[in-house]
Design a protein around this motif. Structure first.
Motif, PDB file in Angstrom:
ATOM      1  N   GLN A 174      37.743  32.991  52.673  1.00 54.19           N
ATOM      2  CA  GLN A 174      37.399  34.222  53.755  1.00 54.19           C
ATOM      3  C   GLN A 174      37.704  34.767  53.454  1.00 54.19           C
ATOM      4  N   TYR A 175      35.997  35.304  52.824  1.00 52.90           N
ATOM      5  CA  TYR A 175      35.821  37.494  52.665  1.00 52.90           C
ATOM      6  C   TYR A 175      36.810  37.925  51.416  1.00 52.90           C
ATOM      7  N   PHE A 176      36.943  36.333  50.731  1.00 49.24           N
ATOM      8  CA  PHE A 176      37.102  36.964  49.034  1.00 49.24           C
ATOM      9  C   PHE A 176      36.201  37.672  48.335  1.00 49.24           C
ATOM     10  N   GLY A 177      35.755  37.764  48.534  1.00 45.57           N
ATOM     11  CA  GLY A 177      34.698  39.148  47.898  1.00 45.57           C
ATOM     12  C   GLY A 177      34.543  41.363  48.066  1.00 45.57           C
ATOM     13  N   GLU A 178      34.818  40.917  49.359  1.00 42.57           N
ATOM     14  CA  GLU A 178      35.705  42.181  50.186  1.00 42.57           C
ATOM     15  C   GLU A 178      36.810  42.468  49.614  1.00 42.57           C
ATOM     16  N   ILE A 179      37.903  41.263  49.829  1.00 40.23           N
ATOM     17  CA  ILE A 179      38.888  41.786  49.418  1.00 40.23           C
ATOM     18  C   ILE A 179      38.993  42.372  48.049  1.00 40.23           C
ATOM     19  N   LEU A 180      38.090  41.292  46.835  1.00 40.92           N
ATOM     20  CA  LEU A 180      38.577  42.095  45.482  1.00 40.92           C
ATOM     21  C   LEU A 180      37.550  43.172  45.212  1.00 40.92           C
ATOM     22  N   SER A 181      36.589  43.484  45.876  1.00 37.12           N
ATOM     23  CA  SER A 181      35.527  45.173  46.001  1.00 37.12           C
ATOM     24  C   SER A 181      36.812  45.846  46.861  1.00 37.12           C
ATOM     25  N   LEU A 182      37.538  45.401  47.727  1.00 38.14           N
ATOM     26  CA  LEU A 182      38.233  46.836  48.347  1.00 38.14           C
ATOM     27  C   LEU A 182      39.761  46.970  46.729  1.00 38.14           C
ATOM     28  N   GLY A 183      39.764  46.316  46.088  1.00 35.36           N
ATOM     29  CA  GLY A 183      40.639  46.039  45.141  1.00 35.36           C
ATOM     30  C   GLY A 183      40.408  47.002  44.137  1.00 35.36           C
ATOM     31  N   VAL A 184      38.921  46.789  43.943  1.00 30.60           N
ATOM     32  CA  VAL A 184      38.339  47.963  42.298  1.00 30.60           C
ATOM     33  C   VAL A 184      38.593  49.098  42.738  1.00 30.60           C
ATOM     34  N   ALA A 185      37.861  49.431  43.875  1.00 26.63           N
ATOM     35  CA  ALA A 185      38.179  50.670  44.856  1.00 26.63           C
ATOM     36  C   ALA A 185      39.592  51.177  44.236  1.00 26.63           C
ATOM     37  N   VAL A 186      40.807  50.660  44.893  1.00 26.46           N
ATOM     38  CA  VAL A 186      42.118  50.524  43.780  1.00 26.46           C
ATOM     39  C   VAL A 186      42.511  50.767  42.930  1.00 26.46           C
ATOM     40  N   SER A 187      41.788  50.047  42.325  1.00 22.94           N
ATOM     41  CA  SER A 187      42.091  50.036  40.466  1.00 22.94           C
ATOM     42  C   SER A 187      41.584  50.608  40.197  1.00 22.94           C
ATOM     43  N   VAL A 206      43.682  49.925  31.237  1.00 20.04           N
ATOM     44  CA  VAL A 206      44.154  48.460  32.034  1.00 20.04           C
ATOM     45  C   VAL A 206      43.013  48.311  33.251  1.00 20.04           C
ATOM     46  N   PHE A 207      43.142  49.620  34.642  1.00 22.17           N
ATOM     47  CA  PHE A 207      42.532  50.095  35.732  1.00 22.17           C
ATOM     48  C   PHE A 207      41.380  49.916  35.436  1.00 22.17           C
ATOM     49  N   GLY A 208      40.297  50.092  34.372  1.00 22.29           N
ATOM     50  CA  GLY A 208      39.238  51.296  34.525  1.00 22.29           C
ATOM     51  C   GLY A 208      38.492  50.188  33.511  1.00 22.29           C
ATOM     52  N   PRO A 209      38.133  50.118  32.244  1.00 23.17           N
ATOM     53  CA  PRO A 209      36.979  49.120  31.856  1.00 23.17           C
ATOM     54  C   PRO A 209      37.946  47.914  31.652  1.00 23.17           C
ATOM     55  N   PHE A 210      39.172  47.389  32.149  1.00 20.94           N
ATOM     56  CA  PHE A 210      39.309  46.243  31.858  1.00 20.94           C
ATOM     57  C   PHE A 210      40.235  45.412  33.025  1.00 20.94           C
ATOM     58  N   LEU A 211      40.511  45.966  33.495  1.00 14.26           N
ATOM     59  CA  LEU A 211      39.996  44.816  35.683  1.00 14.26           C
ATOM     60  C   LEU A 211      39.732  45.440  36.446  1.00 14.26           C
ATOM     61  N   THR A 247      40.685  54.138  42.248  1.00  9.15           N
ATOM     62  CA  THR A 247      42.057  55.128  42.404  1.00  9.15           C
ATOM     63  C   THR A 247      42.849  55.341  41.557  1.00  9.15           C
ATOM     64  N   ILE A 248      43.641  54.858  40.106  1.00  3.31           N
ATOM     65  CA  ILE A 248      45.033  54.226  40.060  1.00  3.31           C
ATOM     66  C   ILE A 248      44.541  55.006  38.918  1.00  3.31           C
ATOM     67  N   THR A 249      42.877  54.542  38.290  1.00  2.00           N
ATOM     68  CA  THR A 249      42.409  55.411  36.810  1.00  2.00           C
ATOM     69  C   THR A 249      42.103  56.731  37.124  1.00  2.00           C
ATOM     70  N   ALA A 250      42.107  56.901  37.929  1.00  2.00           N
ATOM     71  CA  ALA A 250      41.283  58.516  38.289  1.00  2.00           C
ATOM     72  C   ALA A 250      42.432  59.555  38.500  1.00  2.00           C
ATOM     73  N   LEU A 251      43.419  58.621  39.098  1.00  2.00           N
ATOM     74  CA  LEU A 251      45.000  59.327  38.880  1.00  2.00           C
ATOM     75  C   LEU A 251      46.223  59.811  37.757  1.00  2.00           C
ATOM     76  N   ALA A 252      45.130  59.135  37.196  1.00  2.00           N
ATOM     77  CA  ALA A 252      46.453  58.052  35.992  1.00  2.00           C
ATOM     78  C   ALA A 252      45.632  58.881  34.452  1.00  2.00           C
ATOM     79  N   SER A 253      44.870  58.694  34.703  1.00  2.55           N
ATOM     80  CA  SER A 253      42.980  59.603  33.985  1.00  2.55           C
ATOM     81  C   SER A 253      43.667  61.481  34.055  1.00  2.55           C
ATOM     82  N   GLU A 254      43.878  61.711  35.220  1.00  2.00           N
ATOM     83  CA  GLU A 254      44.198  63.474  34.979  1.00  2.00           C
ATOM     84  C   GLU A 254      45.535  63.721  34.382  1.00  2.00           C
TER      85      GLU A 254
END
Length: 311
Positions: free
Chosen positions: A2-15, A245-250, A17-24
């Motif tokens: 249950q709520y697997f899609g929602e969890i994945l969506s939040l995981g994408v937002a975190v992903s 890895v956390f942006g265009p890929f995952l 976020t990591i991409t933005a910080l690493a890119s900076e």
């Protein structure tokens, strides 16, 4: 689950976020052009490997000339113009504000679809635009001298942020048009087997466009030597690999998976929470001042984005 899609969506937002910080960090070490040439190379390589494993070929063999044209144009607008603006915004105003301006992408996508595809702009779209812009204004505006309202950020950074949102939004519409054309190119009997992987294959074409444009600009600016030397910058290259890895890929892969398990509107809204999630990490890693106004502005902007999908 249950709520697997929602969890994945939040995981994408975190992903993202990591991409933005690493890119900076990577951009500060390598520079905008050098970082993006390496990023596009690595992203194209990862995507080609994935497509080979899933589709049997890293090259989009079924894509016709019209599909290539649309997706290449999408890559030029989204990856080249949009990401050039985004990475420059990281240098001038930081990844936190850079991601805040990315909430403009749905607005520019809606306007582009209205102009190019005849899609109607309803009252809810106009409301969403207004709320999103209000959130951004809350975050970036402050009191100047003599109680006048002024922008707290460098004008150049604001323009880069707007350009990043514009590139992302317009590129998204072009990607949608290219993907629809791509699906029409695939033989009907094969389409059910490969339809879930076509976005990755389409993204490979977009990566090629971004790589070609950034590489040409690199050569015109005479930064070829700097690009070669960039591989010796361990911290810069490490952060760049994290961003890829956390942006265009995952990030892209999980975003496509998320909409299979929950409604697209819910998934899009949860994935758009990056400007809120990035607040604490940007304060911790970069010591960017965190104010109530910044938090409220980010929340209002994300609410505005959600109105595009939920009304």
């Amino acid at each position: 689950m249950q709520y697997f899609g929602e969890i994945l969506s939040l995981g994408v937002a975190v992903s993202w976020t990591i991409t933005a910080l690493a890119s900076e960090v990577a951009t500060k070490h390598l520079g905008v052009i050098v970082a993006n040439v390496w990023r596009m190379m690595l992203a194209a390589l990862c995507t080609a490997v994935l497509c080979t494993l899933t589709l049997g070929s890293g090259v989009p063999v079924y894509a016709g000339a019209h599909t290539w044209l649309l997706l290449l144009l999408s890559g030029v607008v989204g990856y080249f113009f949009g990401d050039w603006c985004l990475f420059n915004s990281y240098l001038t105003i930081g990844s936190r504000f850079g991601q805040l301006f990315m909430t403009l992408a749905p607005m520019f996508a809606a306007l582009t679809a209205w102009v190019s595809m005849g899609q109607v702009l309803g009252w809810h779209s106009l409301l969403a635009m207004g709320v999103t812009l209000t959130g951004i204004f809350i975050s970036i505006l402050g009191r100047g001298g003599s109680h006048r309202v002024s922008v707290q950020l460098p004008l150049k950074g604001v323009l880069f942020g707007i350009g990043a949102g514009m590139g992302q939004g317009v590129g998204l519409v072009l990607s949608k048009m290219g993907l629809d054309s791509y699906e029409a190119d695939v033989p009907a009997q094969l389409l059910p087997q490969v339809v879930d992987y076509l976005p990755f294959s389409a993204n490979f074409i977009r990566c090629l466009a971004g790589l070609a444009c950034f590489s040409l600009w690199l050569l015109l600016r005479g930064e070829g030597k700097r690009w070669v030397e960039g591989r010796h910058d361990r911290r810069g290259m490490a952060m760049l690999c994290v961003a890829v890895v956390f942006g265009p890929f995952l990030g892209v892969g999980f975003s496509l998976m998320a909409v299979q398990y929950t409604a697209a509107g819910i998934a899009s809204t949860l994935m758009a929470t990056t400007p809120i999630i990035i607040l604490l990490p940007s304060w911790y890693f970069f010591r960017q001042r965190l104010t109530l106004k910044a938090v409220v502005g980010a929340i209002v902007s994300v609410v505005g984005v959600s109105l595009f999908f939920l009304l």
